[in-house]
Enzyme design. Structure first.
Site, PDB file in Angstrom:
ATOM      1  N   HIS A 284      73.006-111.607  89.743  1.00 51.55           N
ATOM      2  CA  HIS A 284      74.023-112.139  90.652  1.00 51.55           C
ATOM      3  C   HIS A 284      73.757-111.668  92.080  1.00 51.55           C
ATOM      4  CE1 HIS A 284      77.729-113.766  92.084  1.00 51.55           C
ATOM      5  NE2 HIS A 284      78.215-112.592  92.407  1.00 51.55           N
TER       6      HIS A 284
ATOM      7  N   GLU B 119      65.165-110.099  94.296  1.00 53.66           N
ATOM      8  CA  GLU B 119      65.731-110.410  92.971  1.00 53.66           C
ATOM      9  C   GLU B 119      64.713-110.229  91.857  1.00 53.66           C
ATOM     10  OE1 GLU B 119      66.965-114.459  93.565  1.00 53.66           O
ATOM     11  OE2 GLU B 119      69.052-113.859  93.749  1.00 53.66           O
TER      12      GLU B 119
ATOM     13  N   ASP C 219      81.118-112.448  86.667  1.00 56.16           N
ATOM     14  CA  ASP C 219      80.448-111.531  87.590  1.00 56.16           C
ATOM     15  C   ASP C 219      81.162-110.190  87.736  1.00 56.16           C
ATOM     16  OD1 ASP C 219      79.694-114.373  89.669  1.00 56.16           O
ATOM     17  OD2 ASP C 219      78.607-113.547  87.964  1.00 56.16           O
TER      18      ASP C 219
ATOM     19  N   GLY D  94      63.538-121.377  88.435  1.00 58.14           N
ATOM     20  CA  GLY D  94      62.956-120.436  87.485  1.00 58.14           C
ATOM     21  C   GLY D  94      62.028-119.398  88.081  1.00 58.14           C
TER      22      GLY D  94
ATOM     23  N   ASN E 120      73.062-110.761  83.494  1.00 55.52           N
ATOM     24  CA  ASN E 120      73.017-111.823  84.516  1.00 55.52           C
ATOM     25  C   ASN E 120      72.552-111.262  85.853  1.00 55.52           C
ATOM     26  OD1 ASN E 120      73.721-114.469  85.703  1.00 55.52           O
ATOM     27  ND2 ASN E 120      75.287-113.286  86.766  1.00 55.52           N
TER      28      ASN E 120
ATOM     29  N   ILE F 102      79.687-121.262  83.707  1.00 54.79           N
ATOM     30  CA  ILE F 102      80.523-120.162  83.249  1.00 54.79           C
ATOM     31  C   ILE F 102      80.553-120.185  81.727  1.00 54.79           C
ATOM     32  CG2 ILE F 102      82.856-119.210  83.240  1.00 54.79           C
ATOM     33  CD1 ILE F 102      83.192-120.398  86.063  1.00 54.79           C
ATOM     34  N   LEU F 103      80.226-119.079  81.093  1.00 54.47           N
ATOM     35  CA  LEU F 103      80.168-118.997  79.641  1.00 54.47           C
ATOM     36  C   LEU F 103      81.552-118.628  79.104  1.00 54.47           C
ATOM     37  CD1 LEU F 103      76.787-117.105  79.563  1.00 54.47           C
ATOM     38  CD2 LEU F 103      77.170-119.413  78.638  1.00 54.47           C
TER      39      LEU F 103
HETATM   40  N1  LIG Z   1      81.635-115.684  81.443  1.00 53.51           N
HETATM   41  C1  LIG Z   1      80.641-115.551  82.344  1.00 53.51           C
HETATM   42  N2  LIG Z   1      79.798-116.582  82.546  1.00 53.51           N
HETATM   43  C2  LIG Z   1      78.794-116.441  83.461  1.00 53.51           C
HETATM   44  C3  LIG Z   1      78.662-115.258  84.215  1.00 53.51           C
HETATM   45  C4  LIG Z   1      79.572-114.192  83.965  1.00 53.51           C
HETATM   46  O1  LIG Z   1      79.477-113.094  84.561  1.00 53.51           O
HETATM   47  N3  LIG Z   1      80.541-114.376  83.020  1.00 53.51           N
HETATM   48  N4  LIG Z   1      77.686-115.176  85.223  1.00 53.51           N
HETATM   49  C5  LIG Z   1      77.245-116.527  85.619  1.00 53.51           C
HETATM   50  C6  LIG Z   1      76.301-116.741  86.722  1.00 53.51           C
HETATM   51  N5  LIG Z   1      77.090-116.998  87.903  1.00 53.51           N
HETATM   52  C7  LIG Z   1      76.982-116.040  88.859  1.00 53.51           C
HETATM   53  O2  LIG Z   1      76.204-115.073  88.749  1.00 53.51           O
HETATM   54  C8  LIG Z   1      77.898-118.160  88.056  1.00 53.51           C
HETATM   55  C9  LIG Z   1      77.320-119.408  87.864  1.00 53.51           C
HETATM   56  C10 LIG Z   1      78.102-120.554  88.025  1.00 53.51           C
HETATM   57  C11 LIG Z   1      79.447-120.465  88.365  1.00 53.51           C
HETATM   58  C12 LIG Z   1      80.277-121.702  88.492  1.00 53.51           C
HETATM   59  O3  LIG Z   1      81.353-121.696  89.091  1.00 53.51           O
HETATM   60  N6  LIG Z   1      79.799-122.808  87.902  1.00 53.51           N
HETATM   61  C13 LIG Z   1      80.630-124.026  87.856  1.00 53.51           C
HETATM   62  C14 LIG Z   1      79.807-125.256  88.111  1.00 53.51           C
HETATM   63  C15 LIG Z   1      78.902-125.539  86.933  1.00 53.51           C
HETATM   64  C16 LIG Z   1      78.242-126.910  87.141  1.00 53.51           C
HETATM   65  O4  LIG Z   1      78.952-127.910  86.979  1.00 53.51           O
HETATM   66  O5  LIG Z   1      77.047-126.935  87.471  1.00 53.51           O
HETATM   67  C17 LIG Z   1      81.270-124.094  86.477  1.00 53.51           C
HETATM   68  O6  LIG Z   1      80.696-123.491  85.556  1.00 53.51           O
HETATM   69  O7  LIG Z   1      82.306-124.739  86.407  1.00 53.51           O
HETATM   70  C18 LIG Z   1      80.012-119.216  88.539  1.00 53.51           C
HETATM   71  C19 LIG Z   1      79.245-118.058  88.389  1.00 53.51           C
HETATM   72  C20 LIG Z   1      76.728-117.249  84.399  1.00 53.51           C
HETATM   73  N7  LIG Z   1      77.903-117.478  83.644  1.00 53.51           N
HETATM   74  N1  LIG Z   2      75.791-116.915  90.578  1.00 56.91           N
HETATM   75  C1  LIG Z   2      74.461-116.894  90.055  1.00 56.91           C
HETATM   76  C2  LIG Z   2      73.456-117.261  91.109  1.00 56.91           C
HETATM   77  O1  LIG Z   2      73.796-117.737  92.180  1.00 56.91           O
HETATM   78  N2  LIG Z   2      72.193-117.017  90.792  1.00 56.91           N
HETATM   79  C3  LIG Z   2      71.115-117.364  91.690  1.00 56.91           C
HETATM   80  O2  LIG Z   2      70.353-118.400  91.100  1.00 56.91           O
HETATM   81  C4  LIG Z   2      69.031-118.324  91.640  1.00 56.91           C
HETATM   82  C5  LIG Z   2      68.056-118.660  90.563  1.00 56.91           C
HETATM   83  O3  LIG Z   2      66.795-118.855  91.153  1.00 56.91           O
HETATM   84  P1  LIG Z   2      65.541-119.221  90.204  1.00 56.91           P
HETATM   85  O4  LIG Z   2      65.939-120.426  89.412  1.00 56.91           O
HETATM   86  O5  LIG Z   2      64.428-119.462  91.187  1.00 56.91           O
HETATM   87  O6  LIG Z   2      65.295-118.034  89.323  1.00 56.91           O
HETATM   88  C6  LIG Z   2      68.843-116.910  92.166  1.00 56.91           C
HETATM   89  O7  LIG Z   2      68.567-116.919  93.525  1.00 56.91           O
HETATM   90  C7  LIG Z   2      70.163-116.221  91.876  1.00 56.91           C
HETATM   91  O8  LIG Z   2      70.606-115.410  92.954  1.00 56.91           O
END
Ligand SMILES: Nc1nc2c(c(=O)[nH]1)N[C@@H](CN(C=O)c1ccc(C(=O)N[C@@H](CCC(=O)O)C(=O)O)cc1)CN2
Ligand SMILES: NCC(=O)N[C@@H]1O[C@H](COP(=O)([O-])[O-])[C@@H](O)[C@H]1O
Length: 228
Positions: free
Chosen positions: A136, A205, A176, A21, A134, A116-117
């Site tokens: 990224h 960031e 993303d 966070g 988001n 992933i949403l």
């Molecule tokens: N529909 C979308 N969902 C999310 C996006 C997006 O652009 N479109 N951004 C992500 C954040 N993210 C990268 O920035 C990201 C986070 C996580 C994953 C991922 O592959 N997660 C796996 C594992 C999850 C787990 O079990 O902990 C999964 O979800 O299967 C990819 C991208 C936020 N969501």
């Molecule tokens: N694909 C998304 C991703 O990798 N996000 C990454 O999660 C961290 C959150 O840090 P925080 O919990 O300290 O804010 C950040 O470093 C950001 O780049």
């Protein structure tokens, strides 16, 4: 008249997290400063119970919710890559949308939210016309998904790249790939390790997530979405 003297209602921000966070903290610290004027974080939601970001929010008196996936996976067991698992994810996301939307935020910020949403979340939120953004750690159209900093470092070590970046982007179904709001190139050269690259990226960031959030809020104010 809002408590901060503005004739415009404070923009209500809901933040989704999964971890430490530090980006949430940057948003918290920026609220009602020139970096993020007339804004307040109304809710912090994590998919991880142990996310330190929940403690950050609780310390500041911000309402928090832990929304875990396990009860959903138990109800819809995933004994194979089958529709059940998809059902667990679909119901989880639909419930997450309800949790988020009940407070009627003006913007939803994914700050290290590592799930992933699916459209089960995106569709009901879109119906409320609430932007989802988001953070990224890559430039738009470069690396996507989890683990991008590590992949950028490995490609740098293999001589395949000299830089990477960070972006704040709109969230759409394609992970993303949503329209970038603001992004910044980060040189990898000069970093002696993955840890040093992570430190360089994390250091940038915090400012970018605040800037991206402000850009979206001010853009919506310009459209009359959040008048006093
Ligand atoms: N529909 C979308 N969902 C999310 C996006 C997006 O652009 N479109 N951004 C992500 C954040 N993210 C990268 O920035 C990201 C986070 C996580 C994953 C991922 O592959 N997660 C796996 C594992 C999850 C787990 O079990 O902990 C999964 O979800 O299967 C990819 C991208 C936020 N969501
Ligand atoms: N694909 C998304 C991703 O990798 N996000 C990454 O999660 C961290 C959150 O840090 P925080 O919990 O300290 O804010 C950040 O470093 C950001 O780049």
């Amino acid at each position: 008249m809002a408590s901060n003297g503005s004739s415009t209602k404070p923009a209500k921000i809901t933040v989704l997290i999964s971890g430490s966070g530090t980006n949430l903290q940057a948003l918290m610290d920026a609220c009602n400063t020139p970096a993020l004027p007339n804004a307040t974080i109304i809710h912090v939601i994590s998919d991880r119970k142990d996310a330190y970001g929940l403690k950050r929010a609780e310390a500041a008196g911000i309402p928090t919710t832990y929304h875990g996936i396990l009860p959903y996976k138990k109800k819809y067991p995933d004994d194979s890559p089958n529709p059940h698992y998809q059902e667990a994810r679909r119901v989880y996301d639909a419930d997450l949308a309800e949790i988020v939307c009940r407070n009627k935020p003006d913007i939803i910020v994914c700050a290290g939210f590592m799930r992933i949403l699916s459209t089960a979340f995106l569709a009901p939120v879109k119906a409320t016309n609430t932007p989802i953004i988001n953070l990224h750690p890559s430039l738009h159209g470069d690396l996507v998904g989890a683990g991008c900093i590590k992949r950028a470092w490995e490609e740098f070590e293999a001589g395949k790249r000299k830089e990477t970046g960070i972006m704040i982007h709109y969230v759409i179904a394609e992970v993303d790939m949503g329209e970038p709001i603001v992004q910044e190139k980060i040189a990898i050269e000069g970093c002696g390790s993955l840890a040093e690259l992570e430190e360089r990226i994390h250091g940038r960031e915090h400012g970018l997530i605040v800037e991206g959030t402000r850009i979206v809020i001010e853009g919506r104010r310009g459209e009359g979405e959040n008048e006093g």
